[in-house]
Scaffold this motif. Structure first.
Motif, PDB file in Angstrom:
ATOM      1  N   GLN A  83     101.245  59.656  74.945  1.00 52.45           N
ATOM      2  CA  GLN A  83     101.390  60.527  73.779  1.00 52.45           C
ATOM      3  C   GLN A  83     100.358  61.667  73.830  1.00 52.45           C
ATOM      4  OE1 GLN A  83     101.188  58.045  70.317  1.00 52.45           O
ATOM      5  NE2 GLN A  83     102.802  59.156  69.247  1.00 52.45           N
ATOM      6  N   TYR A 116     120.198  58.836  55.750  1.00 46.78           N
ATOM      7  CA  TYR A 116     119.698  57.909  54.728  1.00 46.78           C
ATOM      8  C   TYR A 116     119.037  58.670  53.580  1.00 46.78           C
ATOM      9  CZ  TYR A 116     116.767  54.541  52.303  1.00 46.78           C
ATOM     10  OH  TYR A 116     116.158  53.796  51.326  1.00 46.78           O
ATOM     11  N   PRO A 270     109.769  54.960  59.922  1.00 47.19           N
ATOM     12  CA  PRO A 270     110.514  53.740  59.573  1.00 47.19           C
ATOM     13  C   PRO A 270     111.784  53.545  60.406  1.00 47.19           C
ATOM     14  CG  PRO A 270     109.927  55.001  57.601  1.00 47.19           C
ATOM     15  CD  PRO A 270     109.637  55.878  58.783  1.00 47.19           C
ATOM     16  N   ILE A 274     108.473  49.969  66.744  1.00 46.76           N
ATOM     17  CA  ILE A 274     107.049  49.955  67.078  1.00 46.76           C
ATOM     18  C   ILE A 274     106.916  49.695  68.588  1.00 46.76           C
ATOM     19  CG2 ILE A 274     106.823  47.471  66.650  1.00 46.76           C
ATOM     20  CD1 ILE A 274     104.141  47.972  65.395  1.00 46.76           C
ATOM     21  N   LEU A 275     105.896  50.249  69.202  1.00 45.30           N
ATOM     22  CA  LEU A 275     105.632  50.004  70.635  1.00 45.30           C
ATOM     23  C   LEU A 275     106.905  50.126  71.459  1.00 45.30           C
ATOM     24  CD1 LEU A 275     103.285  46.872  70.433  1.00 45.30           C
ATOM     25  CD2 LEU A 275     102.614  49.232  70.827  1.00 45.30           C
TER      26      LEU A 275
ATOM     27  N   MET B   1     105.363  55.617  68.222  1.00 46.05           N
ATOM     28  CA  MET B   1     104.149  55.384  67.416  1.00 46.05           C
ATOM     29  C   MET B   1     103.505  54.084  67.842  1.00 46.05           C
ATOM     30  SD  MET B   1     106.166  53.769  64.355  1.00 46.05           S
ATOM     31  CE  MET B   1     107.505  53.996  65.525  1.00 46.05           C
ATOM     32  N   ASN B   2     102.246  53.923  67.580  1.00 44.84           N
ATOM     33  CA  ASN B   2     101.617  52.666  67.942  1.00 44.84           C
ATOM     34  C   ASN B   2     101.480  51.781  66.713  1.00 44.84           C
ATOM     35  OD1 ASN B   2      99.368  53.445  66.490  1.00 44.84           O
ATOM     36  ND2 ASN B   2      98.306  54.245  68.273  1.00 44.84           N
ATOM     37  N   ARG B   3     101.003  50.575  66.977  1.00 45.45           N
ATOM     38  CA  ARG B   3     100.884  49.580  65.930  1.00 45.45           C
ATOM     39  C   ARG B   3     100.045  50.083  64.757  1.00 45.45           C
ATOM     40  NH1 ARG B   3     100.903  43.939  68.214  1.00 45.45           N
ATOM     41  NH2 ARG B   3     100.722  45.148  70.107  1.00 45.45           N
ATOM     42  N   ARG B   4      98.914  50.711  65.121  1.00 47.61           N
ATOM     43  CA  ARG B   4      98.017  51.139  64.055  1.00 47.61           C
ATOM     44  C   ARG B   4      98.627  52.228  63.186  1.00 47.61           C
ATOM     45  NH1 ARG B   4      92.799  52.057  67.311  1.00 47.61           N
ATOM     46  NH2 ARG B   4      94.344  51.834  68.946  1.00 47.61           N
ATOM     47  N   LEU B   6     101.746  52.616  62.509  1.00 48.21           N
ATOM     48  CA  LEU B   6     102.721  51.997  61.622  1.00 48.21           C
ATOM     49  C   LEU B   6     102.000  51.321  60.472  1.00 48.21           C
ATOM     50  CD1 LEU B   6     105.789  51.539  61.363  1.00 48.21           C
ATOM     51  CD2 LEU B   6     105.389  49.262  62.230  1.00 48.21           C
ATOM     52  N   ILE B   9     100.922  53.775  57.992  1.00 50.53           N
ATOM     53  CA  ILE B   9     102.017  54.265  57.161  1.00 50.53           C
ATOM     54  C   ILE B   9     102.273  53.292  56.012  1.00 50.53           C
ATOM     55  CG2 ILE B   9     104.504  54.767  57.110  1.00 50.53           C
ATOM     56  CD1 ILE B   9     103.133  56.835  58.717  1.00 50.53           C
ATOM     57  N   ASN B  27      92.102  45.901  68.675  1.00 49.70           N
ATOM     58  CA  ASN B  27      93.472  46.297  68.962  1.00 49.70           C
ATOM     59  C   ASN B  27      93.649  46.951  70.324  1.00 49.70           C
ATOM     60  OD1 ASN B  27      95.788  45.930  67.386  1.00 49.70           O
ATOM     61  ND2 ASN B  27      96.106  48.133  67.383  1.00 49.70           N
ATOM     62  N   SER B 104     111.396  43.612  67.853  1.00 47.67           N
ATOM     63  CA  SER B 104     110.988  44.590  66.828  1.00 47.67           C
ATOM     64  C   SER B 104     112.045  45.658  66.608  1.00 47.67           C
ATOM     65  CB  SER B 104     109.704  45.307  67.251  1.00 47.67           C
ATOM     66  OG  SER B 104     108.748  44.412  67.711  1.00 47.67           O
ATOM     67  N   ARG B 108     113.994  46.420  63.161  1.00 45.67           N
ATOM     68  CA  ARG B 108     114.067  47.775  62.610  1.00 45.67           C
ATOM     69  C   ARG B 108     115.510  48.171  62.310  1.00 45.67           C
ATOM     70  NH1 ARG B 108     116.446  51.696  64.293  1.00 45.67           N
ATOM     71  NH2 ARG B 108     116.714  50.929  66.412  1.00 45.67           N
ATOM     72  N   PHE B 135     104.766  40.954  60.117  1.00 46.28           N
ATOM     73  CA  PHE B 135     104.823  41.969  59.065  1.00 46.28           C
ATOM     74  C   PHE B 135     105.930  43.003  59.217  1.00 46.28           C
ATOM     75  CE2 PHE B 135     103.413  45.344  61.796  1.00 46.28           C
ATOM     76  CZ  PHE B 135     102.697  44.696  62.784  1.00 46.28           C
ATOM     77  N   LEU B 136     106.606  43.031  60.369  1.00 41.46           N
ATOM     78  CA  LEU B 136     107.370  44.224  60.732  1.00 41.46           C
ATOM     79  C   LEU B 136     108.576  44.526  59.845  1.00 41.46           C
ATOM     80  CD1 LEU B 136     106.818  46.302  62.972  1.00 41.46           C
ATOM     81  CD2 LEU B 136     108.820  45.376  64.093  1.00 41.46           C
ATOM     82  N   HIS B 140     109.111  48.103  57.718  1.00 36.22           N
ATOM     83  CA  HIS B 140     110.248  49.030  57.782  1.00 36.22           C
ATOM     84  C   HIS B 140     110.916  49.159  56.412  1.00 36.22           C
ATOM     85  CE1 HIS B 140     110.308  50.168  61.991  1.00 36.22           C
ATOM     86  NE2 HIS B 140     110.020  48.924  62.310  1.00 36.22           N
ATOM     87  N   GLY B 143     108.806  51.365  54.362  1.00 32.33           N
ATOM     88  CA  GLY B 143     108.930  52.735  54.848  1.00 32.33           C
ATOM     89  C   GLY B 143     110.187  53.401  54.313  1.00 32.33           C
ATOM     90  N   MET B 144     111.228  52.590  54.061  1.00 29.79           N
ATOM     91  CA  MET B 144     112.478  53.127  53.526  1.00 29.79           C
ATOM     92  C   MET B 144     112.484  53.119  51.996  1.00 29.79           C
ATOM     93  SD  MET B 144     115.314  51.589  56.178  1.00 29.79           S
ATOM     94  CE  MET B 144     116.651  52.742  55.774  1.00 29.79           C
TER      95      MET B 144
END
Lengths: 387, 387
Positions: A83, A116, A270, A274-275, B1-4, B6, B9, B27, B104, B108, B135-136, B140, B143-144
């Motif tokens: 990135q 959405y 969203p 992820i990853l 995006m990476n875990r952090r 997300l 967010i 991490n 994941s 999503r 948590f995923l 999401h 996020g929506m």
């Protein structure tokens, strides 16, 4: 899902995205290992998907091999490095880079997110696409049940910006505008100034521009201005798409990205996994971006293959469109099925039909050696009156 | 995006998904190459992400190397082969297999699709999740912009199915129910019979079950029944998630899948990227699934490491929960920060805090050698009264 499944889902609604049944067989040929490069029906030349015959950058290959002892670990830091490398190449912030499993993944996410958002707000939404063009944005839009407005290319086989704009302006809702520059399958560039006039004058609340620049690295036309200029102006209704599948020869690694303002990128979160980039793909991407010798070689090969093919076409009086990509859209005088099957019989797979342009065919620019073999067949076809 | 990103967010809305700033440093350690396996602060043991210390199956590694000369091509046929291999393993149709960039990606897509569908129909929708858990899905959903109902685990640290069902039944809309069995981070199995009672009795129009079985291949409890039984019953409101990140040691390759009826899989198509699995990942997945010796070795290592760790914990009078995964949730008597930083100082990274269970810690079961090193530190900590 695979390409064919998706095309099946989109069904008969959108003619441009249908891989007609009779030609479906060519689809599985993509992944047959190249052999000595001589065309045969057992080991056909693969000139149908706009892949890069050069193969992966050796530096990228080494980077993959080096990382294999570590792929039992999550790839966080490798993704971050990729990135950052992309962000630096464009002098942008890493937060402006949305990595995708191919640019297809970002196209999907944009359509998912915009549709959405509009639905949530009770707003109408449509997708406007040039036609023929890359079908994916339209397919996802249709899959979500929103109208797709296909605007035929103009008489120069460029995107008809005037008519696309009319379709947006006359709609009482949001328009996702898919722009493909240079356009696939025609290879033609649409005037950057004309596009800029529209984008800069458009109501940002009603028009969201998805600018697909999958072939940008091949462009030689000095008048081309990348859609990234809109991002630098801070426009929150534009995303520019790039891919590693073409100039970087990484179609099988699945890597692309979107460039946008941070706000636009954040809205997509969203809708992105992820990853979402594997460790091998991340290191291959980083290594490829830094391998300027490979990029140069890739560009030079394309330019050589383009020159020798167009020269031969000129000599044979075969019409073609000026190409700014790694493929050439040329005129055929026989039935598409006859042409494609005739090529297959000679051990060469070429692009599918792109209705309604049934008198045209797309051939990917392979190595000069591959183009020589293609041109040998073309000469035979010329004698038959097929081109 | 990476875990952090997300996690950033999702922000402070959902305590369970916050990687508190003080621990964020652990991490980035995930992707440091393993060295000789001896714990040190420079080369810490990575026992924090439930990765598989065994490393990739040698057959998978060879398959990747073999395919590198072909990754300039699109991966269609390799993806199809993987899909078929998975389908055969479950005696299902390939159309029932939704491949994802990690499970994941399927989580999503399910959230994206279900929330869009409900919104389009003007129906309310919420997500119900056990807490703490993976948590995923919750991230999401948030996020929506839809409500997330977190139901604390019961007194046995299992999912509280009664309360989760109440939350669904008392809601005047659709509930996406996230079930994690065995649950992460606790490792506990929730009764398959209790889950089945709910799923079979639930109104399929109002309840959509996402059954995350990321650790299924480690389960030794004979009473476990996979959620795939619901699929075989033809239920169109269930999807079962599996991953290659755990037993197959492929966390860095990013591969997971959903199993469902064909109808459920088809609904996800507009929300999945086309050709979303890279060629190296596809061949590694296929080779790993067929490598029964590796699966056996992977399971045996986990079972050995679990046995030696629980025996040592018993001897030291350290409480832990019965684990059906590749990790062990154990009690700590000191502050979480002290415990995590203390472990880091000894060259061992362990799981983040899982509020509200702040007196518990999750350690991944590595190789027996790694567990020996971990247990040496545990003995020191015991003397300090930290465990």
């Amino acid at each position: 899902m695979n390409r064919r499944d998706l095309l099946k889902i989109s069904g008969t609604l959108f003619a441009g995205s249908i891989l007609t049944q009779g030609f479906a067989a060519t689809n599985t040929l993509s992944t047959i290992t190249d052999t000595d490069g001589t065309a045969s029906t057992d080991h056909p030349l693969l000139l149908h998907y706009n892949e890069n015959s050069l193969g992966l950058s050796p530096k990228a290959k080494n980077a993959i091999v080096d990382v294999l002892s570590n792929v039992n670990r999550y790839p966080d830091s490798y993704i971050e490095e990729l990135q950052q490398t992309i962000a630096e190449a464009f002098k942008m912030d890493t937060k402006q880079v949305t990595l995708g499993v191919g640019s297809s993944d970002v196209i999907r996410a944009v359509v998912n997110q915009q549709v959405y958002k509009a639905t949530q707000k009770g707003q109408k939404i449509q997708l406007i696409t040039p036609h023929p063009s890359f079908f994916l944005a339209a397919d996802h839009a249709q899959g979500m049940g929103i109208p797709v407005v296909s605007i035929p290319l103009d008489t120069n086989f460029c995107m008809d910006i005037t008519k696309m704009k009319q379709a947006a302006d006359s709609f009482d809702g949001i328009s996702i505008v898919y722009l493909c520059n240079p356009n696939n399958p025609t290879g033609t560039l649409t005037s950057s100034a004309t596009i800029a006039d529209w984008v800069k004058g458009a109501n940002a609340d009603k028009n969201y521009f998805m600018v697909d620049e999958a072939y940008a690295e091949y462009i030689t036309d000095k008048n081309f201005v990348s859609g990234t200029s809109f991002i630098r102006e801070g426009r929150d209704n534009v995303i520019v798409l790039r891919t590693f599948s073409k100039i970087f020869a990484m179609a099988g690694m699945r890597l692309g990205y979107g460039l946008s303002t941070e706000k636009v990128a954040k809205e997509l979160v969203p809708f992105m996994a992820i990853l979402n980039i594997s460790m091998p793909t991340a290191v291959a991407g980083t290594a490829s971006l830094k391998d300027s010798a490979f990029i140069q070689q890739s560009r030079a090969m394309n330019s050589n293959s383009l020159a020798m093919t167009t020269e031969a076409f000129d000599a044979l009086d075969i019409k073609y469109l000026p190409s700014q990509g790694n493929f050439l859209f040329h005129q055929v005088k026989c039935d598409q099925k006859q042409y494609i099957e005739g090529m297959a019989a000679e051990g060469i797979t070429i692009g599918r039909p792109f209705p309604p342009l049934m008198q045209w065919s797309r051939v990917t620019l392979g190595t000069p050696d591959e183009m020589n073999q293609f041109l040998t067949v073309i000469k035979k076809f010329k004698k038959k009156g097929w081109v």
